[in-house]
Scaffold this motif. Structure first.
Motif, mmCIF file in Angstrom:
data_model
loop_
_atom_site.group_PDB
_atom_site.id
_atom_site.type_symbol
_atom_site.label_atom_id
_atom_site.label_comp_id
_atom_site.label_asym_id
_atom_site.label_seq_id
_atom_site.Cartn_x
_atom_site.Cartn_y
_atom_site.Cartn_z
ATOM 1 N N ASP A 45 0.829 -1.202 0.000
ATOM 2 C CA ASP A 45 0.000 0.000 0.000
ATOM 3 C C ASP A 45 0.867 1.257 0.000
ATOM 4 N N ARG A 46 1.980 1.219 0.692
ATOM 5 C CA ARG A 46 2.903 2.366 0.698
ATOM 6 C C ARG A 46 3.740 2.411 -0.571
ATOM 7 N N LEU A 47 4.016 1.255 -1.158
ATOM 8 C CA LEU A 47 4.775 1.197 -2.402
ATOM 9 C C LEU A 47 4.012 1.883 -3.530
ATOM 10 N N SER A 48 2.706 1.709 -3.559
ATOM 11 C CA SER A 48 1.918 2.324 -4.632
ATOM 12 C C SER A 48 1.969 3.846 -4.566
ATOM 13 N N ILE A 49 2.006 4.422 -3.380
ATOM 14 C CA ILE A 49 2.124 5.874 -3.240
ATOM 15 C C ILE A 49 3.452 6.349 -3.808
ATOM 16 N N LEU A 50 4.529 5.620 -3.507
ATOM 17 C CA LEU A 50 5.837 5.979 -4.043
ATOM 18 C C LEU A 50 5.880 5.841 -5.558
ATOM 19 N N ALA A 51 5.214 4.828 -6.079
ATOM 20 C CA ALA A 51 5.163 4.642 -7.527
ATOM 21 C C ALA A 51 4.444 5.810 -8.194
ATOM 22 N N LEU A 52 3.343 6.242 -7.613
ATOM 23 C CA LEU A 52 2.622 7.391 -8.167
ATOM 24 C C LEU A 52 3.474 8.655 -8.118
ATOM 25 N N ALA A 53 4.203 8.859 -7.042
ATOM 26 C CA ALA A 53 5.088 10.026 -6.926
ATOM 27 C C ALA A 53 6.189 9.959 -7.986
ATOM 28 N N ALA A 54 6.737 8.772 -8.221
ATOM 29 C CA ALA A 54 7.778 8.613 -9.235
ATOM 30 C C ALA A 54 7.227 8.884 -10.631
ATOM 31 N N ILE A 55 6.012 8.429 -10.901
ATOM 32 C CA ILE A 55 5.383 8.691 -12.193
ATOM 33 C C ILE A 55 5.190 10.192 -12.384
ATOM 34 N N ASP A 56 4.743 10.880 -11.343
ATOM 35 C CA ASP A 56 4.554 12.325 -11.415
ATOM 36 C C ASP A 56 5.890 13.022 -11.688
ATOM 37 N N ASP A 57 6.939 12.605 -10.998
ATOM 38 C CA ASP A 57 8.267 13.181 -11.205
ATOM 39 C C ASP A 57 8.745 12.952 -12.639
#
Length: 72
Positions: A45-57
């Motif tokens: 669940d926390r990994l998905s938040i980081l993935a979304l942040a990386a996609i945004d970056d």
């Protein structure tokens, strides 16, 4: 990297997909948990938040490169 696995001890268990906790721990230890037996697990669940942040970056970086290439 993605891996396919079945849980130990589950005969005829379904194949699942995931990541290697040791690999994730090297770059983002705060989303890897260690249980009382020393086994590692990923808090997906926390990994998905980081993935979304990386996609945004990456989106921002691509936009800057496109602007540079196409002189916008």
């Amino acid at each position: 990297r993605k891996v396919y696995y079945t849980y130990l001890g589950e005969e005829g268990g379904k194949v699942d997909i995931g990541v290697i906790a040791q690999d994730v721990q090297k770059i983002c230890p705060e989303i890897v948990d260690v249980n009382e037996d020393g086994y590692l697990s990923v808090a997906y669940d926390r990994l998905s938040i980081l993935a979304l942040a990386a996609i945004d970056d990456l989106h921002i970086r691509v936009k800057k490169l496109e602007d540079k290439v196409f002189k916008k």
